[in-house]
Design a protein around this motif. Structure first.
Motif, PDB file in Angstrom:
ATOM      1  N   TYR A   1       0.840  -1.181   0.109  1.00  0.00           N
ATOM      2  CA  TYR A   1       0.106  -0.219  -0.436  1.00  0.00           C
ATOM      3  C   TYR A   1       0.665   1.331  -0.205  1.00  0.00           C
ATOM      4  O   TYR A   1       0.475   2.249  -0.465  1.00  0.00           O
ATOM      5  N   PHE A   2       1.919   1.030   0.541  1.00  0.00           N
ATOM      6  CA  PHE A   2       3.048   2.284   1.089  1.00  0.00           C
ATOM      7  C   PHE A   2       3.813   2.193  -0.966  1.00  0.00           C
ATOM      8  O   PHE A   2       3.616   3.702  -1.481  1.00  0.00           O
ATOM      9  N   PHE A   3       4.175   1.011  -1.432  1.00  0.00           N
ATOM     10  CA  PHE A   3       4.254   1.418  -2.800  1.00  0.00           C
ATOM     11  C   PHE A   3       3.182   2.101  -3.611  1.00  0.00           C
ATOM     12  O   PHE A   3       3.648   3.109  -4.177  1.00  0.00           O
TER      13      PHE A   3
ATOM     14  N   GLY B   1       3.717   6.175  -6.024  1.00  0.00           N
ATOM     15  CA  GLY B   1       3.364   6.178  -6.328  1.00  0.00           C
ATOM     16  C   GLY B   1       2.070   7.159  -7.058  1.00  0.00           C
ATOM     17  O   GLY B   1       2.590   8.158  -8.291  1.00  0.00           O
ATOM     18  N   TRP B   2       1.036   7.355  -6.097  1.00  0.00           N
ATOM     19  CA  TRP B   2       0.152   8.457  -7.190  1.00  0.00           C
ATOM     20  C   TRP B   2       0.717  10.029  -6.849  1.00  0.00           C
ATOM     21  O   TRP B   2       0.281  10.921  -6.968  1.00  0.00           O
ATOM     22  N   ALA B   3       1.858   9.957  -5.474  1.00  0.00           N
ATOM     23  CA  ALA B   3       2.019  11.251  -4.787  1.00  0.00           C
ATOM     24  C   ALA B   3       2.504  12.497  -5.962  1.00  0.00           C
ATOM     25  O   ALA B   3       1.919  13.365  -5.398  1.00  0.00           O
ATOM     26  N   ASP B   4       2.530  12.128  -6.925  1.00  0.00           N
ATOM     27  CA  ASP B   4       3.288  13.498  -8.494  1.00  0.00           C
ATOM     28  C   ASP B   4       2.309  13.153  -9.321  1.00  0.00           C
ATOM     29  O   ASP B   4       2.897  13.876 -10.806  1.00  0.00           O
ATOM     30  N   LYS B   5       1.067  12.793  -9.113  1.00  0.00           N
ATOM     31  CA  LYS B   5       0.312  12.323 -10.030  1.00  0.00           C
ATOM     32  C   LYS B   5      -1.159  12.190 -10.109  1.00  0.00           C
ATOM     33  O   LYS B   5      -1.996  12.033 -10.585  1.00  0.00           O
ATOM     34  N   LEU B   6      -1.080  13.368  -8.915  1.00  0.00           N
ATOM     35  CA  LEU B   6      -3.017  13.870  -8.523  1.00  0.00           C
ATOM     36  C   LEU B   6      -3.612  13.956  -9.595  1.00  0.00           C
ATOM     37  O   LEU B   6      -4.864  13.795  -9.347  1.00  0.00           O
ATOM     38  N   ALA B   7      -3.114  15.046 -10.716  1.00  0.00           N
ATOM     39  CA  ALA B   7      -4.025  15.608 -11.762  1.00  0.00           C
ATOM     40  C   ALA B   7      -4.332  15.146 -12.232  1.00  0.00           C
ATOM     41  O   ALA B   7      -4.873  15.105 -12.858  1.00  0.00           O
ATOM     42  N   TYR B   8      -3.044  13.470 -12.740  1.00  0.00           N
ATOM     43  CA  TYR B   8      -3.885  12.448 -13.252  1.00  0.00           C
ATOM     44  C   TYR B   8      -4.927  11.451 -13.212  1.00  0.00           C
ATOM     45  O   TYR B   8      -5.936  11.278 -13.520  1.00  0.00           O
TER      46      TYR B   8
ATOM     47  N   ASP C   1      -5.632  -5.891  -2.623  1.00  0.00           N
ATOM     48  CA  ASP C   1      -4.656  -5.403  -3.417  1.00  0.00           C
ATOM     49  C   ASP C   1      -4.961  -4.096  -3.563  1.00  0.00           C
ATOM     50  O   ASP C   1      -6.042  -3.127  -2.958  1.00  0.00           O
ATOM     51  N   PRO C   2      -3.158  -3.640  -3.352  1.00  0.00           N
ATOM     52  CA  PRO C   2      -4.267  -1.499  -3.157  1.00  0.00           C
ATOM     53  C   PRO C   2      -4.487  -0.809  -4.469  1.00  0.00           C
ATOM     54  O   PRO C   2      -4.594  -0.473  -3.822  1.00  0.00           O
ATOM     55  N   THR C   3      -4.102  -1.784  -5.290  1.00  0.00           N
ATOM     56  CA  THR C   3      -5.084  -0.713  -6.767  1.00  0.00           C
ATOM     57  C   THR C   3      -6.748  -1.161  -6.497  1.00  0.00           C
ATOM     58  O   THR C   3      -7.351  -0.406  -7.474  1.00  0.00           O
ATOM     59  N   SER C   4      -7.266  -2.057  -5.735  1.00  0.00           N
ATOM     60  CA  SER C   4      -8.570  -2.336  -5.268  1.00  0.00           C
ATOM     61  C   SER C   4      -9.316  -1.580  -4.196  1.00  0.00           C
ATOM     62  O   SER C   4      -8.691  -1.722  -3.410  1.00  0.00           O
ATOM     63  N   PRO C   5     -11.024  -0.497  -4.794  1.00  0.00           N
ATOM     64  CA  PRO C   5     -11.519   0.070  -3.638  1.00  0.00           C
ATOM     65  C   PRO C   5     -11.743  -0.768  -2.919  1.00  0.00           C
ATOM     66  O   PRO C   5     -11.976  -1.804  -3.338  1.00  0.00           O
ATOM     67  N   PHE C   6     -11.720  -0.219  -1.818  1.00  0.00           N
ATOM     68  CA  PHE C   6     -12.422  -1.189  -0.775  1.00  0.00           C
ATOM     69  C   PHE C   6     -13.289  -0.490   0.488  1.00  0.00           C
ATOM     70  O   PHE C   6     -13.375   0.598   0.838  1.00  0.00           O
ATOM     71  N   GLY C   7     -14.844  -0.981   0.707  1.00  0.00           N
ATOM     72  CA  GLY C   7     -15.011  -0.225   1.328  1.00  0.00           C
ATOM     73  C   GLY C   7     -17.213  -0.808   1.262  1.00  0.00           C
ATOM     74  O   GLY C   7     -16.944  -1.905   0.940  1.00  0.00           O
TER      75      GLY C   7
ATOM     76  N   GLY D   1      -8.273   2.671  -0.381  1.00  0.00           N
ATOM     77  CA  GLY D   1      -7.227   1.683  -1.810  1.00  0.00           C
ATOM     78  C   GLY D   1      -7.783   2.256  -2.756  1.00  0.00           C
ATOM     79  O   GLY D   1      -8.935   2.956  -3.639  1.00  0.00           O
ATOM     80  N   GLY D   2      -6.852   1.901  -4.147  1.00  0.00           N
ATOM     81  CA  GLY D   2      -7.217   2.390  -5.593  1.00  0.00           C
ATOM     82  C   GLY D   2      -7.378   3.404  -5.033  1.00  0.00           C
ATOM     83  O   GLY D   2      -6.625   4.362  -4.697  1.00  0.00           O
ATOM     84  N   VAL D   3      -7.332   4.328  -7.126  1.00  0.00           N
ATOM     85  CA  VAL D   3      -7.504   5.666  -6.953  1.00  0.00           C
ATOM     86  C   VAL D   3      -8.394   5.480  -5.956  1.00  0.00           C
ATOM     87  O   VAL D   3      -8.717   7.208  -5.868  1.00  0.00           O
ATOM     88  N   GLN D   4      -9.914   5.333  -6.340  1.00  0.00           N
ATOM     89  CA  GLN D   4     -11.137   5.634  -5.043  1.00  0.00           C
ATOM     90  C   GLN D   4     -10.336   6.217  -3.782  1.00  0.00           C
ATOM     91  O   GLN D   4     -11.324   6.814  -3.183  1.00  0.00           O
ATOM     92  N   GLY D   5      -9.388   6.211  -3.577  1.00  0.00           N
ATOM     93  CA  GLY D   5      -8.969   5.987  -1.937  1.00  0.00           C
ATOM     94  C   GLY D   5      -7.768   7.221  -1.579  1.00  0.00           C
ATOM     95  O   GLY D   5      -7.927   7.933  -0.360  1.00  0.00           O
ATOM     96  N   LEU D   6      -8.089   7.876  -3.323  1.00  0.00           N
ATOM     97  CA  LEU D   6      -7.237   9.379  -2.606  1.00  0.00           C
ATOM     98  C   LEU D   6      -8.722   9.947  -3.019  1.00  0.00           C
ATOM     99  O   LEU D   6      -8.357  11.332  -1.966  1.00  0.00           O
ATOM    100  N   ALA D   7      -9.426  10.068  -3.258  1.00  0.00           N
ATOM    101  CA  ALA D   7     -10.448  11.246  -3.125  1.00  0.00           C
ATOM    102  C   ALA D   7     -10.862  11.976  -1.758  1.00  0.00           C
ATOM    103  O   ALA D   7     -11.566  13.130  -1.725  1.00  0.00           O
ATOM    104  N   PRO D   8     -11.352  10.758  -1.201  1.00  0.00           N
ATOM    105  CA  PRO D   8     -11.145  11.296   0.534  1.00  0.00           C
ATOM    106  C   PRO D   8     -10.198  12.341   1.251  1.00  0.00           C
ATOM    107  O   PRO D   8     -10.765  12.626   1.926  1.00  0.00           O
TER     108      PRO D   8
END
Lengths: 523, 295
Positions: free
Chosen positions: A165-167, A171-178, A487-493, A504-511
């Motif tokens: 999950y940290f890895f 990877g997303w830290a500098d790609k939030l605009a994407y 898996d870190p790429t998969s959203p969970f909730g 988790g996943g890109v969805q996990g950034l939104a909150p």
């Protein structure tokens, strides 16, 4: 016998040959009698070494990059659930400590972390991930010592996943605009995070990794019974040189969490735990401008259709309900099995349960370790008693379990129905209820007939059925022909009372971000 | 007979295998396993170049695996071609070691039933205690299950008192579902043992395949009460692998199957690794392979 090419043998010769052979067989049986008896074979104790693991007997709080002194006047004990003996002591954070921690997080956010480049935040997160991998064995042993989970799981699942999950979020830290095209992405500020005792380090990773990646700072409260890996994690943060105040750790019971939730300096609350506490948090933050994600309880249905691969389905049950002693919010705790195969499935499951080894969490052969606390052990026992009063039949696997410490045998409750309390409420232990169904629709209805909606599982050999049933199950996760895979790429909730928001996943950034429409970028 | 098509999830099978392989077998339980593995071994030589001398050496190795340690047990059987059975039997006559022989146009099975039956009768007549036959994979894959069944049944009859091991040659069957179906078919037709491979085709024995076959044996026992044996063969070279197979047998079938009567390893180079591990457990040190006889 058919024709022989080398000519017939006379009857007497054949008789003689057979006689000799019979005598030979008897003789050889005599010779080999002792060597052909089945053996009784038990696996010898195979303990994971603890020599390389060091931890303090007493811990203070981790605020603004440093550990405070242990405060005996605010002390609480953490025991080793495998023995019931004291493992270490922690300092209970009071209202003032929580305030100090939130202020440290605010300062770090405003002066540094909230405005540095994403690639630099990513660099720190990658360091954390690598360091966790390097020290994986140490963290695995600590996790098992503190929480009671088998070393097989902490070694193969908890710690590798936490690093993953940290890895992933590094990877997303500098790609939030994407991640959010045509939006302006800004961090929230200070995040209050409260995590449970079932996956201490993994839940810490789920919370801290996306928060930091998005530019937030954190005040995290681990569960009262499992603070050790979180405290060790703070030592790791010092080692990698994470700027002070970005992550602050306050240990303590529910009261400490309440201080954190009610503090007016936080911008976000992320909670994983029981539905009851989740509801209280919702009440506390009502009317305040605070984002929240809640990941709460569950009562997952594990649906086996008659065309399923039964052996694998039975193995899946073991992963669904006996994984981590059943202390899993998304556990498949309700088995729904189609009537045509129900008897065979239960039979196979009982056979499989007979091979489960319950005992010392640090033994590499242990399948089911210790229940996390005396409290939880009592809860599980109470539910099983209720089940029995309601008329359930109980099957437990045999074999020795340790006499001290908190242990509960993997348990099946049959002869239960949708109206049974044990079917409706989350037990959070290695207890599986078994119900049958006749039609696909009945399975869907039963699976959905619960206030929870975290996870369900479907077992069938038919791909079309997976999609048909899966699309009608009201839960955040549906596993097909497997269970409890993360898996870190998969959203969970969760759906319904299992929570809100996704991790988790890109969805996990939104909150963890504010999004503003960026019209210029859109054009 | 009605042949059920049992669905099998290959990913789930692999996960179960991984879990079995994660068992940690140490100390006295390891010694127990090494002892058992040796007693379950079918020491095998199946080469066109097998001379009388080669068979003689193999039989001696079977009787005296390692002279340094007096309590080392001997193996279960030696496995040879039919024309070497008589010799092997002669050498092993005073021991408890069985002579197994491959037959039925081994390894391809591409011959007429008559010739296969003759092959079996010849081996039995020469003194074979166990017959390792191959199924007709071509017929099986083309869906002619009745032919495969009839062949096994007739060969079983031709075996008379000899035990019949049916080689499925799982490396040619293409899927775990086929492995399961072939296992069921062989047991229904009268196999005493089911066996993975000839050793001539890759892959030979693999853990997923053996798991599926053990499950078939367990279900057959559940259905009929009959107890069928299992023999993985080919590719098993290390003690670690052998021990993992034993864990699998214990956890899928139970301890009742932990006997050479019901489980065998078909292997040629496994013995020395087992012996080496054995010595290591006893002395705490690994010996050079030079201390162990090749055959």
């Amino acid at each position: 016998m058919g024709k022989r090419k080398d000519g017939p043998i006379s009857v007497s010769k054949l008789f003689f040959k057979r006689l000799v052979r019979t005598i030979n067989i008897i003789m050889s049986q005599k010779k080999s009698d002792s060597s052909t008896m089945p053996i009784h074979w038990e696996y010898a104790h195979a303990p994971e070494s603890t020599d390389h693991v060091q931890y303090e007997m007493q811990y203070g709080l981790f605020i603004d990059g440093a550990f405070s002194d242990y405060d005996p006047s605010k002390s609480f004990d953490s025991v080793n659930p495998a023995t019931g003996e004291l493992l270490y002591q922690c300092t209970q954070a009071d209202e003032k400590d929580v305030d100090t921690a939130v202020k440290a997080a605010r300062k770090a956010y405003e002066e540094h972390w909230g405005s540095i480049k994403g690639s630099i935040r990513g660099k720190y997160l990658y360091r954390i991930a690598r360091m966790l991998q390097e020290r994986a064995r140490e963290f695995a042993v600590l996790e098992s010592l503190d929480g009671g989970k088998p070393i097989r799981e902490s070694r193969d699942i908890d710690i590798p996943l936490a690093a993953a999950y940290f890895f992933y979020y590094a990877g997303w830290a500098d790609k939030l605009a994407y991640a959010f095209p045509a939006k302006k992405v800004t961090p929230l500020g200070v995040c209050g995070q409260i995590i449970p005792w079932n996956f201490p380090l993994l839940m810490l990773a789920w919370k801290i990794a996306p928060a930091l990646a998005c530019g937030n700072t954190v005040v995290l409260k681990p569960a009262e019974t499992t603070s050790l890996t979180a405290l060790k994690f703070c030592e790791l943060l010092q080692d990698i040189g994470l700027p002070n105040g970005v992550v602050n750790l306050i240990t303590g019971p529910g009261q400490t969490g309440e201080y954190l939730v009610n503090h007016d300096g936080i911008d976000k609350i992320a909670f994983t735990g029981s539905t009851g506490v989740g509801k209280k948090i919702q009440q506390s933050i009502a009317g305040r401008n605070i984002k929240s994600t809640l990941e709460l309880g569950g009562k997952g249905a594990y649906i086996i259709f008659e065309d399923a691969s039964l052996n694998e389905a039975v193995e899946g049950i073991v992963n669904a309900i006996f994984f981590n002693q059943g202390h899993v919010c998304c556990a498949g705790s309700r088995l729904l099995v189609q009537e045509g195969v129900a008897d065979r499935v239960i039979e196979l499951l009982k056979q499989r349960m007979a091979t489960l080894i319950v005992g010392d969490p640090l033994d590499k052969n242990t399948d089911v370790g210790a229940i996390n606390s005396q409290n939880q052990l009592n809860t599980i026992q109470r539910y099983v008693d209720i089940g029995l009063e309601e008329g359930a039949e109980c099957f437990q696997c045999e074999g020795n379990i340790p006499s001290s410490g908190f242990y509960f045998r993997p348990t099946l409750l049959t002869n239960v129905s949708q109206s049974s309390k044990v079917v409706q409420e989350e037990i959070f232990g290695p207890v599986l209820t078994v119900q049958t169904f006749r039609t696909t629709q009945e399975a869907i209805d039963k699976a959905n007939n619960t206030p929870y909606g975290l996870a369900n599982g479907i077992w069938t050999d038919k791909g079309s059925k997976i999609f048909h049933v899966g699309s009608q199950l009201r839960s955040g996760v549906v596993w097909s022909n497997t269970y409890n895979k993360f898996d870190p790429t998969s959203p969970f909730g969760g759906y319904k009372e299992s929570g809100k928001g996704r991790e988790g996943g890109v969805q996990g950034l939104a909150p963890y971000v504010h999004l503003e429409s960026n019209v210029e970028a859109e054009i | 007979m009605i042949l059920d098509r049992i669905p099998i999830d290959a990913i789930g099978v692999q996960e179960r295998v991984d879990r079995i392989c994660s068992r940690s077998i140490k100390k006295e339980s390891k010694l127990q396993a090494l002892d058992l593995a040796l007693r379950m071994m079918d020491l095998t030589t199946l080469e066109g170049s097998d001379s009388a001398g080669k068979v003689r050496q193999l039989c001696n190795k079977a009787m005296h695996p390692y002279t340094e340690l007096p309590n080392i047990p001997s193996v279960a059987a030696v496995c040879v071609y039919p024309n070497r059975v008589k010799l092997a039997k002669e050498i092993l006559k005073d021991s408890a070691i069985n002579v197994a022989s491959v037959a039925t146009a081994f390894p391809s099975g591409m011959s007429s039933l008559e010739i296969k039956l003759d092959d079996v009768r010849y081996a039995v007549q020469e003194g074979a205690d166990e017959i390792d036959m191959v199924i007709s994979r071509g017929a099986f894959l083309s869906g002619d299950y009745a032919l495969v069944y009839d062949e096994i049944a007739q060969i079983k009859e031709a075996c008379a008192h000899a035990h019949l091991k049916v080689i499925l040659e799982t490396g040619e069957l293409g899927s775990l579902e086929h492995v399961r179906m072939a296992s069921d078919l062989a047991m229904e037709a009268g196999a005493d043992f089911i066996k993975t491979s000839t050793g001539k085709i890759q892959p030979a024995a693999t853990m997923p395949v053996v798991l599926v076959m053990l499950q078939a044996i367990r279900d057959f026992h559940h259905k009929t009460g009959k107890t069928i044996g299992m023999k993985p063969a080919g590719g098993i070279r290390t003690s670690k692998q052998a021990i993992q197979y034993l864990v699998m047998v214990k956890e899928i079938l139970g301890e009742k199957w932990l006997t050479p009567d019901l489980f065998r390893f078909g292997a040629s180079s496994l013995a020395n690794d087992v012996l080496m591990q054995w010595v290591k457990e006893k002395t705490g040190r690994y010996q050079s392979l030079n201390y162990f006889s090749n055959d």
